[in-house]
Design a protein around this motif. Structure first.
Motif, PDB file in Angstrom:
ATOM      1  N   LEU A 508     -17.403  25.918 -31.210  1.00  0.00           N
ATOM      2  CA  LEU A 508     -16.517  24.765 -31.360  1.00  0.00           C
ATOM      3  C   LEU A 508     -17.341  23.484 -31.473  1.00  0.00           C
ATOM      4  CD1 LEU A 508     -13.825  25.645 -28.660  1.00  0.00           C
ATOM      5  CD2 LEU A 508     -13.854  26.268 -31.085  1.00  0.00           C
ATOM      6  N   VAL A 509     -16.800  22.520 -32.234  1.00  0.00           N
ATOM      7  CA  VAL A 509     -17.449  21.222 -32.424  1.00  0.00           C
ATOM      8  C   VAL A 509     -16.423  20.124 -32.183  1.00  0.00           C
ATOM      9  CG1 VAL A 509     -18.776  19.742 -33.975  1.00  0.00           C
ATOM     10  CG2 VAL A 509     -18.949  22.237 -34.186  1.00  0.00           C
ATOM     11  N   ASP A 510     -16.731  19.216 -31.270  1.00  0.00           N
ATOM     12  CA  ASP A 510     -15.863  18.069 -30.997  1.00  0.00           C
ATOM     13  C   ASP A 510     -15.930  17.119 -32.197  1.00  0.00           C
ATOM     14  OD1 ASP A 510     -14.610  15.747 -30.099  1.00  0.00           O
ATOM     15  OD2 ASP A 510     -15.418  15.918 -28.072  1.00  0.00           O
ATOM     16  N   THR A 552     -10.773  19.486 -33.563  1.00  0.00           N
ATOM     17  CA  THR A 552     -11.908  20.321 -33.173  1.00  0.00           C
ATOM     18  C   THR A 552     -12.217  21.340 -34.268  1.00  0.00           C
ATOM     19  OG1 THR A 552     -11.442  20.081 -30.811  1.00  0.00           O
ATOM     20  CG2 THR A 552     -12.716  22.009 -31.485  1.00  0.00           C
ATOM     21  N   LEU A 553     -13.484  21.480 -34.599  1.00  0.00           N
ATOM     22  CA  LEU A 553     -13.896  22.463 -35.599  1.00  0.00           C
ATOM     23  C   LEU A 553     -14.156  23.803 -34.926  1.00  0.00           C
ATOM     24  CD1 LEU A 553     -16.485  20.359 -37.680  1.00  0.00           C
ATOM     25  CD2 LEU A 553     -13.995  20.515 -37.974  1.00  0.00           C
ATOM     26  N   GLN A 554     -13.755  24.861 -35.591  1.00  0.00           N
ATOM     27  CA  GLN A 554     -14.048  26.220 -35.122  1.00  0.00           C
ATOM     28  C   GLN A 554     -14.849  26.951 -36.199  1.00  0.00           C
ATOM     29  OE1 GLN A 554     -11.964  30.565 -34.496  1.00  0.00           O
ATOM     30  NE2 GLN A 554     -10.632  28.764 -34.552  1.00  0.00           N
ATOM     31  N   ILE A 555     -15.989  27.501 -35.796  1.00  0.00           N
ATOM     32  CA  ILE A 555     -16.818  28.296 -36.697  1.00  0.00           C
ATOM     33  C   ILE A 555     -16.815  29.728 -36.181  1.00  0.00           C
ATOM     34  CG2 ILE A 555     -19.094  28.537 -37.759  1.00  0.00           C
ATOM     35  CD1 ILE A 555     -19.447  25.516 -36.578  1.00  0.00           C
ATOM     36  N   VAL A 580     -25.796  17.060 -32.782  1.00  0.00           N
ATOM     37  CA  VAL A 580     -24.393  17.346 -32.517  1.00  0.00           C
ATOM     38  C   VAL A 580     -24.301  18.401 -31.424  1.00  0.00           C
ATOM     39  CG1 VAL A 580     -22.287  18.366 -33.482  1.00  0.00           C
ATOM     40  CG2 VAL A 580     -23.602  16.736 -34.820  1.00  0.00           C
ATOM     41  N   LYS A 581     -23.405  18.209 -30.488  1.00  0.00           N
ATOM     42  CA  LYS A 581     -23.197  19.170 -29.414  1.00  0.00           C
ATOM     43  C   LYS A 581     -22.244  20.267 -29.881  1.00  0.00           C
ATOM     44  CE  LYS A 581     -24.233  16.303 -25.426  1.00  0.00           C
ATOM     45  NZ  LYS A 581     -23.795  15.870 -24.079  1.00  0.00           N
ATOM     46  N   LEU A 582     -22.658  21.502 -29.656  1.00  0.00           N
ATOM     47  CA  LEU A 582     -21.848  22.662 -29.993  1.00  0.00           C
ATOM     48  C   LEU A 582     -21.442  23.382 -28.710  1.00  0.00           C
ATOM     49  CD1 LEU A 582     -23.971  24.150 -32.925  1.00  0.00           C
ATOM     50  CD2 LEU A 582     -22.209  22.385 -33.029  1.00  0.00           C
ATOM     51  N   GLN A 583     -20.346  24.101 -28.776  1.00  0.00           N
ATOM     52  CA  GLN A 583     -19.878  24.853 -27.624  1.00  0.00           C
ATOM     53  C   GLN A 583     -19.517  26.270 -28.046  1.00  0.00           C
ATOM     54  OE1 GLN A 583     -19.389  23.920 -24.107  1.00  0.00           O
ATOM     55  NE2 GLN A 583     -19.336  26.170 -24.173  1.00  0.00           N
ATOM     56  N   GLY A 584     -20.299  27.242 -27.556  1.00  0.00           N
ATOM     57  CA  GLY A 584     -19.956  28.623 -27.810  1.00  0.00           C
ATOM     58  C   GLY A 584     -18.881  29.096 -26.851  1.00  0.00           C
ATOM     59  N   VAL A 585     -17.944  29.911 -27.338  1.00  0.00           N
ATOM     60  CA  VAL A 585     -16.867  30.437 -26.487  1.00  0.00           C
ATOM     61  C   VAL A 585     -16.784  31.947 -26.671  1.00  0.00           C
ATOM     62  CG1 VAL A 585     -15.539  28.300 -26.427  1.00  0.00           C
ATOM     63  CG2 VAL A 585     -15.152  29.907 -28.284  1.00  0.00           C
TER      64      VAL A 585
END
Length: 845
Positions: A508-510, A552-555, A580-585
């Motif tokens: 995810l990307v804010d 929010t972007l989802q890759i 850029v801060k990324l967040q893995g889920v």
């Protein structure tokens, strides 16, 4: 013995005298030999100066000749223009001063401490920041030549006591665009008719730089390398006097400051204007000698600090504006008779020398003024507990860092938080916040950059009435916060690389992050699938709740083009590149809101955008959009001249941009072609004047309000002819900050960080309220004025009317903007609207 001693002393004295005289003779001889090799500009060119308009490379080559052949001249380079043209400034002073330039510069670096050693006067003559105002650049060469070789006593006295900086061309790209145009239409028989092509440049003309930006509005914002190099030079030398040489309409005469007294910014010291008044007598004398007509205290002002003649005023120097009637070629008929380019050059030369003579005569006053400016007790290096501005970019570290870089270029010191803190019920996070102490050497400039005022003695503005960085960066701000700067950081925390796992289901990307857009564009160009969230959601990740906003972007980590491992490696590299801060889920199941597999996550399609350019369109706004796409988004922008638009096949394009302007030469029936483009899925983004043409072509369904509508709001009963200027000023919108109330659920507003957005309004234009549902994405607030001047009639009329409308047209849409949300590319807080138009609006079918 005594006689012998006396004889020896006499011989020694004679030898010393001979040696001294010999040294003097050698020195004069060496100067003479060196200056004998100097060619005047006309000799260098092989024709009289001004017979042909100069290119920038000719100017630079001549400066290098001066430096090579005169011991009085050295060169400063301030980098390159966008088109890689070298920017040079000649440093002219006596040979002994040249030998100790490093010492002089070191002394200048002490100016802001208030303890600078006594040294030479620093005079900067800066010319032709507008590329088609070319008389200044030509005059600069002649002035540089005379100073480089003249043996006149006053010149030698000047160069013993002063360092003169000469920058002939501050806008190399625009100057070359103009010189090529005007030379192409100059013949043996000179044509003075104002309708001749020589005097009527083609779009976009030479006034502006590569991105069509007015560099004389960029002294504060520093969006362009030409400006960044110029400001670095300013603070390196900290001049006492800056002469700013321009041209104006050809039916005028000649202007020099002082400007309109009531339109001087309140932060400018009174002493500054007093010295300006004294200098005026020197310019008047020089022009009287040649019987050149002139005027002062009219038209121009000292309010906006983003110009070359006013930036010095807020930095301890005195800036003086000169405006010569413009020939825009070789000769042109005017209301004051035949105007010749040679005459314009002579006037610029005359006021260049009056600047030098005036500054030399007032040297003590200029030095004392500068010293007093920086010797105030509240202008000290920050230490211990200080009062200051606490600023947050609200989830966007890149926007914070852009602001910090801007302030640092102006030598304003900033600090970073070590940890998150609460202030006035707001959260200030360490990764998106700054603390700026008020009491520091650049305090006056700092206050100017964050100046907040809505009441003015005179409501007439040569430029904008507000440039408050809080609004342009859309910052959260606490104005009077006391923090111990010794407990803060002078540098941001180092970048913490994203740690992703191929075992995650998605990244995810804010979208609030400014650099999320170029990251997204890179992913799309590489064929990587990306979605955006149309609604908010929360996920539990490693025991913590992750709250994500719309946009929010989802890759997804399952992709056709890369394995999960390869995609993770690529994302980590891009995150580092773009900061850029990324967040893995590791789950797609939301604890609240939409799941990752929800139909409210929409695929983002690749883009191919076109902007209409050419006669009638605003070159400034085209350039701002081009700059945005080129330097932030990183996507190509096809520029199509309005005359070619009817013949262009729009099928390959996803977006068509129409900036402000008059599209009268474009047949209204072409609106139907654009309408079909939208029906088939295209997105039209239009602003201000372009909406009038779309309305006339029945493509824009919402009604517009133009100047004729608003003029009826102003009462004229009882006004005399003498009241006309004041009424005109109240009816103008030169640039005021307005508050928009946002529909935060609309995709066009995603990532803007809240329910309210400040924008800059600089045109009399509005949209009527519409009854159509789900169309209005933003309205002007009930009490819309945040900063600057805006007549109450406008405030009342614009209140609660639409500012951003998105109309559906088949599979596509029309985005209607009442304002330019990219203003001078400093309006970082609202520029995301354009990114949303590119990536989110196409999904609204």
């Amino acid at each position: 013995m005594l006689r012998l001693c006396l004889l020896l002393l006499s011989i020694v004295s004679l030898l010393v005298s001979f040696a001294t005289n010999a040294q003097s003779v050698i020195s004069v001889s060496s100067v003479s030999q060196a200056t004998d090799n100097l060619a005047s500009p006309s000799e260098f060119l092989g024709y009289p100066l001004g017979q042909w308009h100069l290119r920038h490379d000719q100017i630079n080559y001549y400066l290098k000749q001066l430096a090579q052949n005169s011991p009085r001249v050295s060169l400063e380079s301030t980098g390159q223009s966008h088109e890689a043209r070298q920017q040079l400034t000649a440093v002219i002073t006596s040979a002994p001063n040249q030998a100790r330039l490093a010492q002089i510069i070191a002394g200048r670096q002490q100016v802001k401490t208030g303890k600078a050693p006594d040294g030479p006067l620093i005079i900067w003559l800066a010319y032709s920041i507008h590329g088609d105002e070319a008389s200044g650049a030509h005059a600069a060469l002649e002035v540089g030549y005379r100073l480089s070789q003249s043996q006149e006593p006053w010149v030698q006295d000047l160069l013993d006591k002063a360092v003169v900086l000469i920058t002939p061309s501050q806008n190399p790209d625009g100057l070359d665009r103009f010189s090529t145009w005007t030379n192409n239409y100059t013949g043996k028989i000179k044509v003075s008719d104002e309708n001749h092509n020589e005097h009527r440049q083609n779009w976009p003309a030479g006034r502006r730089n590569h991105y069509f930006a007015d560099l004389n509005r960029d002294w504060l914002f520093l969006r362009h390398p030409e400006s960044q190099g110029r400001i670095a030079l300013f603070h390196k030398w900290q001049p006492h006097y800056l002469g700013d040489f321009h041209e104006m309409g050809h039916n005028q005469t000649f202007f020099f400051q002082p400007g309109v007294p009531t339109r001087t910014h309140p932060l400018t010291p009174k002493e500054n204007q007093e010295i300006t008044d004294k200098l005026a007598s020197f310019h008047a004398k020089a022009l009287d000698e040649s019987k050149q007509a002139y005027f002062t205290k009219q038209m121009f002002d000292d309010f906006y600090y983003g110009k070359g003649s006013t930036y010095p005023d807020i930095n301890g120097a005195v800036g003086i504006l000169f405006e010569q009637a413009s020939v825009r070629g070789q000769q042109q008929d005017s209301e004051n008779g035949l105007l010749r380019f040679s005459q314009a050059i002579d006037n610029q030369i005359a006021t260049s020398f009056s600047s030098l003579k005036g500054a030399l005569a007032l040297a003590d006053e200029l030095k004392q003024y500068q010293s007093r400016f920086y010797q105030r007790r509240d202008k000290h290096p920050p230490s211990g507990r200080e009062a200051g501005f606490l600023l947050s970019a609200q989830g966007d570290p890149a926007r914070r860092d852009d602001l910090a870089e801007l302030l640092n270029r102006h030598e304003i010191q900033v600090f970073y938080l070590k940890e998150n803190m609460q202030q006035d019920r707001h959260q200030y996070r360490q990764d998106d916040s700054l603390f700026v102490p008020i009491n520091q050497p650049q305090k006056t400039l700092l206050l100017a950059l964050f100046d907040l005022r809505t009441e003015f003695e005179d409501a007439t503005f040569y430029d904008v009435s507000s440039w408050n960085l809080v609004f342009s960066y859309n910052l959260q701000m606490a104005r009077n916060v006391n923090l111990n700067v010794d407990d803060l950081l002078t540098q941001p925390r180092p970048y913490s690389p994203a740690r992703l796992s191929p075992n995650d289901v998605a990244v995810l990307v804010d979208w609030r992050q400014q650099n999320a857009a170029p990251l997204l564009q890179t992913l799309l160009s590489e064929g990587i699938r990306v979605k955006f969230a149309a609604k908010p959601f929360s996920l539990k990740v490693k025991g913590h709740t992750l709250n994500m906003m719309p946009g929010t972007l989802q890759i997804p980590l399952t992709q056709a083009v890369l394995t999960p491992r390869g995609l993770v490696d690529r994302l980590e590299a891009l995150a580092k590149q773009y900061d850029v801060k990324l967040q893995g889920v590791d789950t797609g199941l939301a604890s609240s809101g939409i799941d990752l597999g929800s139909p409210d996550f929409h695929d983002i399609a690749p883009i191919k955008a076109l902007v209409v350019t050419g006669y009638g369109t605003s070159s400034t706004e085209v350039g701002e959009l081009w700059y945005f796409m080129d330097n932030l988004v990183g996507a190509p922008l096809t520029q199509v001249d309005v005359s070619r638009l009817p013949r262009i096949d729009l099928t390959p394009y996803t977006h068509v941009f129409l900036v402000d302007g008059s599209y009268a030469n474009l047949e209204e029936k072409y609106a139907r072609k654009l309408g079909q483009f939208a029906i088939e899925g295209g997105v039209i983004v239009a602003q201000k004047g372009a909406l009038q043409w779309l309305s006339n072509g029945n493509l824009l369904k919402s009604d517009i309000r133009e100047k004729r509508y608003f003029s009826q709001l102003f009462a004229t009963d009882g006004l005399t002819f003498g009241d006309k200027a004041r009424l005109d000023a109240r009816q103008a919108i030169g640039g005021a900050v307005m508050a928009l109330d946002l529909d935060a659920s609309h995709p066009i507003t995603f990532g803007l960080g809240g329910n309210r957005l400040p924008v800059l309004k600089n045109k009399v234009f509005g949209l009527s309220k519409t009854q159509a549902p789900f169309v209005t994405a933003a309205t002007y607030a009930d009490d819309p004025l945040l900063d600057g001047f805006l007549a109450e009639e406008y405030q009342r009329s614009l209140s609660q009317t639409p500012a951003i409308i998105v109309e559906r047209h088949g599979k596509g849409a029309l985005v209607a903007l009442a304002d330019n949300l990219l203003f001078r590319n400093i309006w970082l807080g609202s520029q995301k609207v354009y990114a949303n138009s590119l990536y989110f609006i196409p999904a609204l079918h």
